[in-house]
Design a protein around this motif. Structure first.
Motif, short mmCIF file in Angstrom:
data_model
loop_
_atom_site.label_atom_id
_atom_site.label_comp_id
_atom_site.label_asym_id
_atom_site.label_seq_id
_atom_site.Cartn_x
_atom_site.Cartn_y
_atom_site.Cartn_z
N MET A 1 33.54 29.51 -62.18
CA MET A 1 34.68 28.64 -62.48
C MET A 1 35.96 29.47 -62.41
SD MET A 1 35.58 26.49 -65.89
CE MET A 1 33.93 26.59 -66.60
N SER A 2 36.80 29.17 -61.44
CA SER A 2 38.05 29.91 -61.46
C SER A 2 39.20 28.91 -61.48
CB SER A 2 38.14 30.85 -60.25
OG SER A 2 38.96 30.31 -59.26
N SER A 3 40.06 29.06 -62.42
CA SER A 3 41.16 28.13 -62.57
C SER A 3 42.34 28.90 -63.10
CB SER A 3 40.76 27.02 -63.54
OG SER A 3 41.87 26.59 -64.26
N SER A 4 43.44 28.86 -62.37
CA SER A 4 44.58 29.65 -62.83
C SER A 4 45.19 29.06 -64.10
CB SER A 4 45.62 29.75 -61.73
OG SER A 4 45.98 28.45 -61.33
N ARG A 5 45.10 27.73 -64.27
CA ARG A 5 45.66 27.12 -65.49
C ARG A 5 44.85 27.56 -66.70
NH1 ARG A 5 45.17 21.58 -65.74
NH2 ARG A 5 46.83 21.42 -67.28
N ALA A 6 43.51 27.53 -66.57
CA ALA A 6 42.66 27.93 -67.69
C ALA A 6 42.86 29.43 -67.98
CB ALA A 6 41.20 27.62 -67.38
N GLN A 7 42.97 30.22 -66.90
CA GLN A 7 43.17 31.66 -67.06
C GLN A 7 44.48 31.94 -67.81
OE1 GLN A 7 42.46 33.40 -63.29
NE2 GLN A 7 41.15 34.88 -64.35
N SER A 8 45.51 31.20 -67.43
CA SER A 8 46.81 31.40 -68.06
C SER A 8 46.77 30.94 -69.53
CB SER A 8 47.84 30.69 -67.21
OG SER A 8 48.81 30.10 -67.98
N PHE A 9 46.00 29.87 -69.81
CA PHE A 9 45.83 29.41 -71.19
C PHE A 9 45.19 30.52 -72.06
CE2 PHE A 9 42.74 27.62 -74.24
CZ PHE A 9 43.60 26.96 -75.11
N ILE A 10 44.07 31.05 -71.58
CA ILE A 10 43.36 32.10 -72.34
C ILE A 10 44.26 33.33 -72.48
CG2 ILE A 10 41.39 33.71 -72.29
CD1 ILE A 10 40.41 30.92 -72.81
N HIS A 11 44.90 33.72 -71.39
CA HIS A 11 45.77 34.90 -71.39
C HIS A 11 46.88 34.75 -72.44
CE1 HIS A 11 47.86 38.34 -69.69
NE2 HIS A 11 48.96 37.63 -69.74
N THR A 12 47.49 33.56 -72.49
CA THR A 12 48.59 33.35 -73.44
C THR A 12 48.09 33.42 -74.88
OG1 THR A 12 49.57 31.89 -71.81
CG2 THR A 12 50.53 31.82 -74.00
N VAL A 13 46.93 32.82 -75.15
CA VAL A 13 46.40 32.87 -76.53
C VAL A 13 46.10 34.33 -76.91
CG1 VAL A 13 44.52 32.17 -78.05
CG2 VAL A 13 45.44 30.53 -76.42
N LEU A 14 45.49 35.08 -75.97
CA LEU A 14 45.08 36.45 -76.30
C LEU A 14 46.26 37.43 -76.38
CD1 LEU A 14 41.64 36.88 -74.50
CD2 LEU A 14 42.15 36.11 -76.82
N LEU A 155 42.62 30.31 -83.04
CA LEU A 155 41.16 30.20 -82.90
C LEU A 155 40.77 28.75 -82.61
CD1 LEU A 155 40.05 32.63 -85.76
CD2 LEU A 155 39.92 33.05 -83.30
N SER A 156 41.51 27.81 -83.22
CA SER A 156 41.26 26.40 -82.98
C SER A 156 41.53 26.05 -81.51
CB SER A 156 42.14 25.56 -83.91
OG SER A 156 42.00 24.19 -83.64
N LEU A 157 42.57 26.64 -80.93
CA LEU A 157 42.86 26.42 -79.50
C LEU A 157 41.69 26.86 -78.63
CD1 LEU A 157 46.53 27.80 -79.08
CD2 LEU A 157 45.78 25.46 -78.62
N LEU A 158 41.15 28.06 -78.93
CA LEU A 158 40.03 28.59 -78.13
C LEU A 158 38.77 27.75 -78.32
CD1 LEU A 158 40.36 32.48 -78.58
CD2 LEU A 158 41.13 31.07 -76.65
N LYS A 179 46.85 15.99 -80.76
CA LYS A 179 46.48 15.89 -79.34
C LYS A 179 47.34 16.81 -78.48
CE LYS A 179 49.34 11.92 -77.97
NZ LYS A 179 50.15 12.61 -76.95
N GLY A 180 48.57 17.03 -78.90
CA GLY A 180 49.49 17.85 -78.11
C GLY A 180 50.05 17.05 -76.94
N ASP A 181 51.14 17.53 -76.39
CA ASP A 181 51.79 16.84 -75.27
C ASP A 181 51.94 17.73 -74.05
OD1 ASP A 181 52.39 14.37 -76.66
OD2 ASP A 181 53.79 15.57 -77.86
N SER A 182 51.90 19.04 -74.24
CA SER A 182 52.25 19.92 -73.13
C SER A 182 51.11 20.07 -72.12
CB SER A 182 52.66 21.29 -73.67
OG SER A 182 51.52 22.08 -73.83
N ASP A 183 51.48 20.37 -70.89
CA ASP A 183 50.49 20.53 -69.83
C ASP A 183 49.71 21.83 -69.96
OD1 ASP A 183 51.12 18.16 -68.66
OD2 ASP A 183 52.51 19.02 -67.18
N ASN A 184 50.29 22.81 -70.68
CA ASN A 184 49.59 24.11 -70.76
C ASN A 184 48.53 24.14 -71.85
OD1 ASN A 184 50.99 24.44 -73.17
ND2 ASN A 184 52.51 25.85 -72.31
N GLY A 185 48.42 23.07 -72.63
CA GLY A 185 47.34 22.98 -73.62
C GLY A 185 47.56 23.80 -74.88
#
Ligand code: 2P0
Length: 343
Positions: A1-14, A155-158, A179-185
């Motif tokens: 599974m490669s997704s730049s949006r998901a990668q950027s989400f995880i990267h930002t949280v970490l 941790l809730s985001l992850l 629920k949130g509104d932003s596209d980046n999750g």
């Protein structure tokens, strides 16, 4: 599974990690533990499958003592080793594949494999939300292994990224998942509702603990795609969340119970009006509903909620436990009571 949006989400949280090298372990073993939760206002429908973002928010109560305990470590290898309730899972197992895909976001290199030992104190896939406690416990275990020291919101985001309802299982007690509104999750996470309510009681009525016929992920996708009634669900859900949140703050049991039962039945109405139809109820589920309605006719204030399965979860105050127990004895259904705020 490669997704730049998901990668950027995880990267930002970490980026909030206390460990500057967030994919380097700080200890040989990570440990995590989390409770199951029951939604009083339900999550049903995704607006973004890639980041696992919901169409509507939800409110829940966690059940201490029922949940998941997870140990995690890393080794050099090409395949994760995953054990569930003491049994090693074959690599092709559905549960193992989903877990490995999630863990893929936390691998330092392609030869980093995870050893995961996870134990549930609830029947897996029986509608008692074991994926919720499972992904929350896993995220706690990863936080421990990698020394992230992330906040509960992070941790809730992850956990949400692993399984939506897991966003709420990082808390004991009542929780609200925005629920949130932003596209980046990054604004779709749960927070604790800081209320202690010792009399508040959940009763578990087990109808069937077999694996459900259709999982929630696919079930919600089909509902969103084919159910015309679903159009009105998001507005109702947001109204119900608001009313239940206020009822919790005011300890207004009647409003909480009525709204939760109506919310659950409305969600099931959308499932039933899906094509092909999704009916989690069994005849015994409906018999149990009638017991609840009869109890209310007789002045015993008890309500129910139901998830993606045939079991009922009763909502009551501790003073009514005996009356409820007696009524369910008549249809040969034992009840397990849990008072989330009483040790
Ligand atoms: C809930 N359920 O709010 C609702 C009520 C089932 C019915 O959250 O696809 O397993 O992993 O995000 O979290 C079950 O959905 O779904 C659920 P995914 P999840 O408790």
């Amino acid at each position: 599974m490669s997704s730049s949006r998901a990668q950027s989400f995880i990267h930002t949280v970490l980026q909030n990690s206390a460990n500057p090298a967030p994919l380097s372990i700080v200890k040989p073993n990570g440990h995590g533990q989390a409770p199951v939760n029951i939604a009083l206002s339900k999550y049903w429908g995704k607006r973004d499958a890639e980041l696992n973002l919901p169409i509507n928010g939800s409110v829940s109560i966690s059940l201490p003592g029922l949940g998941t305990t997870t140990q995690i470590s890393v080794f050099e290898g090409n395949e994760d080793w995953i054990s569930l309730n003491g049994k090693t899972l074959p690599a092709g197992d559905k549960f193992a594949k989903r877990l490995s895909a999630f863990l893929g976001w936390f691998r330092k290199s392609s030869t980093t494999a995870f050893k995961v030992d996870t134990t549930n104190s609830v029947p897996t896939a029986a509608g008692l939300a074991s994926s919720a406690s499972g992904y929350a416990a896993l995220v706690f275990a990863l936080d421990d292994l990698f020394g992230w020291q992330l906040s509960k919101s992070q941790l809730s985001l992850l956990a949400r990224f692993g399984s939506g309802s897991a966003s709420r299982s990082v808390y004991d007690g009542f929780a609200i998942w925005h629920k949130g509104d932003s596209d980046n999750g990054l604004d779709s996470f749960a927070e604790e509702i800081n209320v202690t309510w010792p009399e508040f009681t959940i009763g578990l009525v087990k109808v069937d603990t077999q694996e459900k016929s259709i999982g929630s992920t696919l079930g919600m996708q089909q509902t969103v795609e084919t159910c015309d009634l679903y159009q009105s669900w998001p507005q109702q859900a947001e109204r119900d969340i608001h009313n239940i949140h206020q009822a919790i703050l005011n300890k207004d049991f009647t409003t909480l119970g009525k709204t939760a039962e109506h919310n659950a039945l409305s969600m099931h109405a959308t499932m039933i009006a899906t094509w092909p139809p999704i009916v989690y109820w069994q005849p015994e589920s409906v018999a149990a509903m009638h017991v609840v309605w009869q109890l209310r006719e007789n002045g015993v204030e008890v309500y129910f909620t139901m998830d993606a399965g045939p079991n009922l979860k009763l909502i009551l105050l501790d003073t009514d436990k005996q009356a409820v127990l007696n009524a369910f004895k008549e249809i040969n259904r034992p009840i397990e009571f849990i008072q989330p705020f009483k040790g």
